[in-house]
Design an enzyme around this catalytic site. Structure first.
Site, PDB file in Angstrom:
ATOM      1  N   HIS A 113       0.879  -1.178  -0.031  1.00 16.76           N
ATOM      2  CA  HIS A 113       0.022  -0.125   0.102  1.00 16.76           C
ATOM      3  C   HIS A 113       0.735   1.285   0.059  1.00 16.76           C
ATOM      4  CE1 HIS A 113      -2.257  -3.263   2.081  1.00 16.76           C
ATOM      5  NE2 HIS A 113      -3.128  -2.911   1.376  1.00 16.76           N
ATOM      6  N   ASP A 215       6.907  -3.513   5.247  1.00 18.24           N
ATOM      7  CA  ASP A 215       5.463  -4.076   5.890  1.00 18.24           C
ATOM      8  C   ASP A 215       5.384  -5.469   5.213  1.00 18.24           C
ATOM      9  OD1 ASP A 215       2.573  -4.471   5.811  1.00 18.24           O
ATOM     10  OD2 ASP A 215       2.434  -2.439   5.769  1.00 18.24           O
TER      11      ASP A 215
END
Length: 289
Positions: A113, A215
């Protein structure tokens, strides 16, 4: 020595159980095996959400303490790795690193993202979708002004890798700022090691040092299942470990993050083991800088 800091936050994302990630790593059998094998890992501290009723207050309680800890390590030129916890904690980590470095900081952001929302653009209002914007100086002053009111990262000094899920508001901000992005399609078409080297060259061009934040939802969920917001067709565990092995040692690299570990979703400790495989690479090359 690799200084490990836990960021036990979960209120920034959709699943509070992400806050349990650092404690699982700190008490893992893999931790004891790594120490026994001679890896130089030191658990420095774990920061937890405050008792405040307001979610923003809870998180800023952690961000400020985390930033102070990271700033101190960077000022002493000691390498660090933050284990999360949801990715909102990156606001604290890289605010502290930027202030501690005292000169322009570069950042490689590996993620599915873009994490560049503000409260004005976010539909979910989840703060783990805002750290890139906050570090660039956009959004709530509570998030942008940790330690100092100046932006912590300049747009030309950050690079995103592995992107495959985003929304119009955050896309518009990063496009306007001309932030360098390698989406997942390009990662699949090219070798990740080459892209990571290019990203390193990009974020070190005008900076005194750089960090990497990873992440875990950047990864293929078949390899790394323990995340709260999985996205299909991610980076393979094998490719990421190879890319980091090829990248190190690097004297300009000052710190690292491994974020969004949600142990409630792990399968046969696959994600837990991967985190230690990554820590071993970082530790080995940190000592060989």
């Amino acid at each position: 020595m690799l200084n490990i800091i836990g960021a036990a936050v979960g209120s920034g994302g959709p699943d509070i159980r992400t806050s349990e990630g650092p404690d699982i790593i700190a008490n893992s059998s893999f931790w004891h095996e790594a120490i026994k094998a001679g890896f130089s890992l030191e658990w420095v501290n774990t920061f937890r959400e405050g008792a405040e009723d307001n979610k923003l207050d809870k998180l800023c309680h952690v961000f400020e303490k985390l930033a102070i800890q990271v700033r101190a390590l960077v000022e002493k030129k000691e390498h660090f790795c933050v284990i999360g916890g949801d990715h909102s904690a990156a606001i604290g980590t890289w605010s502290g690193a930027s202030v501690g470095l005292g000169k322009p900081l570069g950042l490689i952001w590996i993620d599915a993202h873009k994490d560049a929302h503000t409260f004005e653009t976010s539909l979910s209002q989840n703060i783990h979708g805002m750290p890139v914007a906050a570090l660039l100086g956009h959004g709530s002053k509570r998030l942008t002004d940790i330690l100092t009111h100046h932006p912590k990262i300049l747009p030309e000094n950050i690079c995103l890798i592995g992107i495959r899920s985003f929304e119009p508001g955050e896309h518009a901000l990063l496009k306007r700022l001309n932030v360098k992005i390698y989406d997942m399609e390009e990662v699949k078409q090219r070798d990740l090691s080459i892209i990571l080297q290019e990203a390193r060259d990009h974020v070190t061009k005008n900076t005194a040092g750089y960090g990497i934040t990873c992440d875990l939802d950047s990864m293929d969920p078949n390899d790394i299942p323990a995340v709260s917001t999985p996205e299909p067709d991610g980076i393979s565990a094998k490719a990421l470990l190879k890319a980091f092995s090829d990248l190190y040692p690097d004297p300009k690299q000052i710190g690292f993050e491994i974020m969004e570990f949600n142990p409630s979703r792990d399968k046969h400790k696959k994600t837990e083991k991967f985190i230690f495989d990554l820590l071993k690479i970082i530790d080995t090359h940190t000592r060989n800088k």
